[in-house]
Enzyme design. Structure first.
Site, PDB file in Angstrom:
ATOM      1  N   ARG A 100      11.269   1.170  -1.320  1.00 23.99           N
ATOM      2  CA  ARG A 100      10.908   2.077  -0.221  1.00 23.99           C
ATOM      3  C   ARG A 100      12.158   2.865   0.127  1.00 23.99           C
ATOM      4  O   ARG A 100      13.212   2.285   0.411  1.00 23.99           O
ATOM      5  CB  ARG A 100      10.424   1.261   0.981  1.00 23.99           C
ATOM      6  CG  ARG A 100      10.297   2.032   2.299  1.00 23.99           C
ATOM      7  CD  ARG A 100       9.156   3.019   2.268  1.00 23.99           C
ATOM      8  NE  ARG A 100       8.722   3.396   3.612  1.00 23.99           N
ATOM      9  CZ  ARG A 100       9.339   4.281   4.389  1.00 23.99           C
ATOM     10  NH1 ARG A 100      10.458   4.873   3.960  1.00 23.99           N
ATOM     11  NH2 ARG A 100       8.845   4.579   5.571  1.00 23.99           N
ATOM     12  N   ASP A 131      10.864   8.861   6.553  1.00 22.78           N
ATOM     13  CA  ASP A 131       9.431   8.596   6.590  1.00 22.78           C
ATOM     14  C   ASP A 131       8.741   9.870   6.128  1.00 22.78           C
ATOM     15  O   ASP A 131       8.926  10.936   6.731  1.00 22.78           O
ATOM     16  CB  ASP A 131       8.984   8.219   8.008  1.00 22.78           C
ATOM     17  CG  ASP A 131       7.668   7.458   8.020  1.00 22.78           C
ATOM     18  OD1 ASP A 131       7.176   7.115   6.920  1.00 22.78           O
ATOM     19  OD2 ASP A 131       7.139   7.196   9.113  1.00 22.78           O
ATOM     20  N   GLU A 182       1.865  10.954   4.773  1.00 20.21           N
ATOM     21  CA  GLU A 182       1.023   9.910   4.206  1.00 20.21           C
ATOM     22  C   GLU A 182      -0.111  10.478   3.365  1.00 20.21           C
ATOM     23  O   GLU A 182      -0.679  11.530   3.682  1.00 20.21           O
ATOM     24  CB  GLU A 182       0.421   9.067   5.332  1.00 20.21           C
ATOM     25  CG  GLU A 182       1.434   8.285   6.147  1.00 20.21           C
ATOM     26  CD  GLU A 182       1.968   7.090   5.391  1.00 20.21           C
ATOM     27  OE1 GLU A 182       1.263   6.591   4.499  1.00 20.21           O
ATOM     28  OE2 GLU A 182       3.094   6.650   5.707  1.00 20.21           O
ATOM     29  N   ARG A 234       9.136  -5.051  -0.063  1.00 22.38           N
ATOM     30  CA  ARG A 234       9.726  -3.990  -0.862  1.00 22.38           C
ATOM     31  C   ARG A 234      11.226  -3.896  -0.567  1.00 22.38           C
ATOM     32  O   ARG A 234      11.672  -4.222   0.542  1.00 22.38           O
ATOM     33  CB  ARG A 234       9.082  -2.642  -0.559  1.00 22.38           C
ATOM     34  CG  ARG A 234       7.618  -2.548  -0.908  1.00 22.38           C
ATOM     35  CD  ARG A 234       7.057  -1.187  -0.554  1.00 22.38           C
ATOM     36  NE  ARG A 234       7.131  -0.928   0.891  1.00 22.38           N
ATOM     37  CZ  ARG A 234       6.667   0.191   1.471  1.00 22.38           C
ATOM     38  NH1 ARG A 234       6.133   1.146   0.720  1.00 22.38           N
ATOM     39  NH2 ARG A 234       6.760   0.341   2.777  1.00 22.38           N
TER      40      ARG A 234
END
Length: 302
Positions: free
Chosen positions: A155, A160, A163, A221
């Site tokens: 990750r 961020d 999505e 992750r």
């Protein structure tokens, strides 16, 4: 008087010209390197000069710090890499057992890009590049079979990204653009086919990267920065997280468990510049953060 006559007319007058020494043959000394005017070059001198030159080249020319205006700074204020010599990690769980707190740097190749801020990475220990004949002599198709099921889920640290759809929802704006950017930068050989078909892939032909492990998330992750060379022949390293921020394809991850590895300022600066230019996600009239978008679709709201 003429210059030639002046040089030879008075022996007491100092002459600043280099004296010409007699020619010496290779038999004058057993350490002679070549027949040339003056003193011959010894093998010791050649060895010492070569050693100093190699040390200078390795220490200064090849160090990423020389390219600080082109390279991104490494996490933990360090440019060193401590890839394992023989031990190979084939999953994030195995890596977590050996290095629970993170802080390790692993070298390998990117094998797939799952979403806009996640990928899979095949760890290659340093000795395997020389001693693992099965890997060295195998074709790309055979390598793809070797890496399948033996990769580490990563990750991207510090960011961020938009999505992809969950269930019956729609992709968040710029999610596909961010995914394509990762594929183009880290697995360029698969970019055309993957971007047209919009499908996932597994390959052993991705870029060689360094993963600076910051820690691990709740999904088991590896949380880390992925450093890569846009031009493999040059010692210029880029942090893909910062590159995505510059392109407006991600925002700085600011939730409670965020880890930045000492790159807080670089991440904030990249995001601020993208906001100023209104590129990518910052050019939207109404921007929804990825965390909010995920929560909305988890709760069934639109």
């Amino acid at each position: 008087m003429p210059k030639e006559e002046y040089r030879g007319s008075n022996e007491s007058t100092p002459c600043f010209c280099a004296p010409t020494l007699p020619m010496r043959t290779s038999t004058d000394s057993k350490y002679a390197f070549a027949t040339a005017p003056g003193r011959p070059v010894s093998l010791v001198t050649i060895f010492a000069t070569s050693t100093i030159t190699a040390f200078f080249f390795q220490s200064f020319i090849c160090r990423p710090s020389i390219f600080k205006y082109f390279s991104h700074r490494f996490p933990y204020k360090s440019s060193s890499m401590n890839n394992t010599l023989f031990a190979q990690y084939k999953s994030a769980e195995a890596l977590k057992v050996a290095h629970k707190g993170g802080g390790v740097v692993l070298t390998g190749i990117v094998t797939s890009v799952g979403d806009a801020d996640g990928l899979r990475f095949y760890h290659i220990p340093s000795a395997h590049r020389i001693l693992n004949l099965k890997w060295i002599t195998s074709t790309q198709e055979e390598r793809a079979k070797l890496v399948r099921g033996n990769t580490i889920s990563v990750r991207l640290g510090g960011i961020d990204a938009p999505e992809f759809k969950h269930g019956a929802g729609r992709d968040q704006p710029f999610a596909l653009d961010a995914w394509k950017f990762l594929v183009r930068e880290l697995v360029p050989s698969e970019y055309d086919a993957a971007s047209k078909a919009k499908k996932r892939f597994v390959t052993a032909d991705g870029r060689r990267v360094r993963v600076h492990v910051l820690g691990y998330d709740q999904y088991s992750r590896v949380l880390g920065y992925v450093m890569y060379k846009p031009w493999p022949a040059l010692p210029i390293w880029r942090n893909v997280s910062i590159e995505m921020l510059k392109e407006g394809l991600a925002e700085v991850y600011r939730q409670g468990n965020a880890k930045y590895g000492g790159l807080d300022e670089e991440l904030d600066a990249a995001e601020t510049e993208a906001k100023r230019k209104k590129v990518g996600i910052w050019g939207q009239k109404k921007y929804i953060r990825p965390s909010e978008y995920k929560n909305q679709h988890k709760n069934g709201t639109r």
